[in-house]
Design an enzyme around this catalytic site. Structure first.
Site, PDB file in Angstrom:
ATOM      1  N   ASP A 166      40.666  30.209  42.693  1.00 58.68           N
ATOM      2  CA  ASP A 166      42.030  30.226  43.233  1.00 58.68           C
ATOM      3  C   ASP A 166      42.230  31.484  44.075  1.00 58.68           C
ATOM      4  OD1 ASP A 166      42.463  27.942  41.777  1.00 58.68           O
ATOM      5  OD2 ASP A 166      43.512  28.957  40.138  1.00 58.68           O
ATOM      6  N   ASP A 167      43.148  31.413  45.027  1.00 57.38           N
ATOM      7  CA  ASP A 167      43.372  32.536  45.945  1.00 57.38           C
ATOM      8  C   ASP A 167      43.606  33.850  45.205  1.00 57.38           C
ATOM      9  OD1 ASP A 167      43.242  30.500  47.760  1.00 57.38           O
ATOM     10  OD2 ASP A 167      45.201  30.859  48.666  1.00 57.38           O
TER      11      ASP A 167
END
Length: 299
Positions: free
Chosen positions: A140-141
């Site tokens: 995930d970012d």
């Protein structure tokens, strides 16, 4: 097939063999019968003229140069300046980059720059490697930690196979709200899309199977530091699972987590990555540096 040695020679990987095949076609059949290399990959390599026979060896064009200027991210990567993210592991087959929190692995659209894929291409350009890299998994970012890349088609085939066979292990550190009771546990709850929120996932009986194992590292006054590892790799799996227990991750606003001083993003970090080397099969273990939010907890 009995091989005694394998060595790189330019774009070619030369396999020393006890009996030389009569032709490239015979070499392909020999390699297919051995079953040590992906059959579809061997057939494609043969069709492209990537198998040759020499005295006592079979040559495979594993390390063919790529025209990097044709890559979609080339313009951004070539023009970008500044420091590259840390490299945790690199050889002729694979690359592991240490992704910081706040950086996406791949672009979400043509105008999206500053991704980890762009960093990988910048590294190839800076080091003079005409190699096309492809990420094998994602984070995930706002999750930091190691991300694995292939550096040739054979590595991509083998590492994709390893992912499907659940042979690539990822261990995470996470800081969850509340005091988690059991010292060890398993969360076995299926995960599906949240029809009310496009970006969210949720525990759902109609979702895909998802299993997370964890152990408590340390308990604080109102939070718990856990180490977790996944049997499956569903989108937002750790975040969804701990939120479903009533212990969302600190800083994870999407799943009910509250911000905390010293923690700018969700408190989730990829600590260790383990994978079988795409050629040798040797188990590679890569460890990422501890995140800043972990150091903040001890102050």
């Amino acid at each position: 097939m009995e091989t005694t040695e394998a060595r790189r020679k330019g774009e070619w990987l030369e396999l020393r063999v006890s009996r030389t095949p009569e032709s490239a076609h015979a070499a392909r059949l020999t390699l297919l019968a051995a079953g040590e290399l992906p059959g579809k990959w061997l057939n494609r390599l043969y069709a492209a003229g990537g198998i040759r026979v020499g005295e006592g060896c079979i040559g495979l064009r594993v390390f063919a140069d790529s025209e990097l200027s044709a890559e979609p991210l080339y313009g951004r990567a070539a023009a970008a300046a500044g420091t590259l993210v840390p490299i945790l592991h690199e050889d002729d087959y694979c690359l592991v980059l240490d992704k910081p929190a706040g950086m996406a692995v791949h672009p979400s659209g043509p105008a999206h720059g500053g991704t980890l894929d762009e960093q990988a291409l910048r590294h190839m350009l800076r080091t003079g490697q005409r190699v096309r890299t492809r990420h094998i998994h994602r984070l995930d970012d706002d999750t930091s930690g190691p991300v694995l890349y292939s550096k040739n088609d054979l590595a991509q085939w083998k590492l994709d196979e390893a992912m499907r066979a659940k042979q690539i292990d990822r261990v995470y550190l996470a800081l969850a709200h509340g005091r988690i009771g059991p010292n060890r546990g398993t969360i076995d709850r299926p995960i599906g899309r949240d029809r009310h929120h496009a970006a969210r996932r949720r525990v759902s009986s109609s979702g895909d199977a998802a299993t997370t194992h964890y152990e408590v590292v340390e308990r604080y006054a109102d939070t718990t530091l856990v180490r977790a590892w996944l049997e499956t790799g569903r989108t937002h799996q750790l975040r969804v699972h701990f939120s479903s227990l009533g212990h969302p991750l600190v800083g994870d606003a999407l799943y009910g987590g509250a911000p905390r001083q010293g923690i700018r993003a969700q408190a989730l970090h990829g600590e260790v990555l383990r994978f079988p080397h795409p050629w040798s099969g040797a188990r590679i273990t890569v460890c990422a540096a501890s995140p800043r939010w972990l150091a903040a907890l001890s102050r």
